[in-house]
Structure formats: structure tokens, C-alpha cells
Write a protein that holds these residues in place. Structure first.
Motif, PDB file in Angstrom:
ATOM      1  N   ARG A 173      -1.951   1.151   1.227  1.00 16.45           N
ATOM      2  CA  ARG A 173      -0.736   1.470   0.464  1.00 16.45           C
ATOM      3  C   ARG A 173       0.404   1.884   1.398  1.00 16.45           C
ATOM      4  O   ARG A 173       1.572   1.627   1.110  1.00 16.45           O
TER       5      ARG A 173
ATOM      6  N   SER B 122       3.315  -1.236   0.283  1.00 20.18           N
ATOM      7  CA  SER B 122       3.627  -0.311  -0.810  1.00 20.18           C
ATOM      8  C   SER B 122       3.615  -0.959  -2.186  1.00 20.18           C
ATOM      9  O   SER B 122       3.619  -0.256  -3.199  1.00 20.18           O
TER      10      SER B 122
ATOM     11  N   PHE C 253       1.091  -2.506  -3.445  1.00 20.43           N
ATOM     12  CA  PHE C 253      -0.237  -2.319  -4.025  1.00 20.43           C
ATOM     13  C   PHE C 253      -0.302  -1.002  -4.787  1.00 20.43           C
ATOM     14  O   PHE C 253       0.221   0.012  -4.329  1.00 20.43           O
ATOM     15  N   VAL C 254      -0.976  -1.014  -5.938  1.00 23.13           N
ATOM     16  CA  VAL C 254      -1.302   0.210  -6.655  1.00 23.13           C
ATOM     17  C   VAL C 254      -2.819   0.222  -6.777  1.00 23.13           C
ATOM     18  O   VAL C 254      -3.420  -0.717  -7.311  1.00 23.13           O
TER      19      VAL C 254
END
Length: 170
Positions: A125, A129, A131-132
Motif C-alpha cells: 500500500r 496507494s 490498493f485497498v
């Protein structure tokens, strides 16, 4: 032995007859028979026409670079190691993989790998950034949902393919 027919035909692998094209970016991989892989047979960093022992792995100058988005801040030299970390986690801990939505990947991992999975997801992450990562502990294992914006579904496709490959090797 490769999956090509003895007459040199593709044998249904999807890479076409002799005269295979080089994959995008000019990287050349080869089947067990020495024929170059085309874009339709280079998947998840290796040729899907050859059995795993003959497949050509991804390298820092090969297919892995082609699917990593520009916004990834992980240095190029560190990307193969990160890929290996995900593959090792999948090989050791993955129990199930599903794709409930194009933008969401659902994994169930062994609970014993909770800290490893959380730490790896946290580092991913930091450099990607978009990606969750969502975690939930259940009796059947650690549930991990990986979500991306629609424009990044090709990256999630790649991650899903690697997870499915690890599960198949089981």
C-alpha cells in the motif's frame, strides 16, 4: 515435453502455429521446443504453453515490468523481490481465491500468516496507494479482500492469476 503437438502445432495452447511473436516490450521467452512465446501465451510472467518446470520466469526486465502501473513507487530493482514475497505467501498460506467483482479479489489465508499478510499488504500500500487491503479473521482463516479502482483491474487480474497459480500447485 511441452504442450505443443508433435507436428509443431500449438495443441490448443493459444499461442498459434510456428512463428510465435515476441511479447510486448520485445522480451523473448521460449517454449520447451525453443519457439518464442507470443503475447497470448505469456501470462503471469511465464509461458502458459509449457508445463511449470519449463516455464520462463518473469525478470526485472521482462513481463513483471509491463504490468506494474506507472504510479507504483517501488524501485524497479525491488519489484521482483516483492513479487516473490506475494508468491511465497500464496504458496504457504492460500486456501481459496475468488473474484466476486472485477475490482475485488477475495483470498482466504491460513490464520498463522496473519502478521505476514498484514505486513506485506502494508508495504504494498505504501508504494501502490490505489490498493485497498481489508482483513477479517474467521474460523476458516484470514479473509483478505484486495480492491482497486476500475482502471487498475489489469493489476488485480495479474495478482489473481498468481494466486490461482499458487493454489493450483497446492
Amino acid at each position: 515435453m511441452n504442450r505443443h503437438g508433435s507436428d509443431g502445432s500449438a495443441g490448443g495452447c493459444g499461442c498459434g502455429p510456428a512463428g510465435h511473436a515476441a511479447p510486448p516490450g520485445g522480451t523473448t521467452a521460449a517454449h520447451g521446443d525453443g519457439a518464442a512465446c507470443g503475447p497470448e501465451c505469456v501470462s503471469a510472467g511465464s509461458c502458459t504453453c509449457a508445463p511449470p518446470e519449463e516455464a520462463t520466469p518473469a525478470t526485472a526486465t521482462g513481463p513483471i515490468v509491463e504490468w506494474v502501473p506507472e504510479e507504483c513507487t517501488l524501485p524497479l530493482a525491488e519489484r521482483p523481490a516483492r513479487e516473490t514475497e506475494f508468491e511465497a505467501l500464496f504458496a504457504a498460506a492460500l486456501r481459496t481465491v475468488t473474484r466476486p467483482e472485477p475490482t475485488r479479489l477475495h483470498l482466504v489465508l491460513a490464520n498463522a500468516y496473519r502478521d505476514t499478510a498484514r505486513e506485506l499488504a502494508g508495504r504494498e500500500r505504501e508504494c501502490c496507494s490505489f490498493f485497498v487491503f481489508s482483513f477479517a479473521s474467521h474460523d476458516d482463516g484470514l479473509h483478505l479482500d484486495v480492491t482497486v479502482p476500475a482502471r487498475h483491474t489489469p493489476i488485480l487480474d495479474e495478482l489473481a492469476g498468481r494466486a490461482a497459480s499458487a493454489l493450483a500447485k497446492g
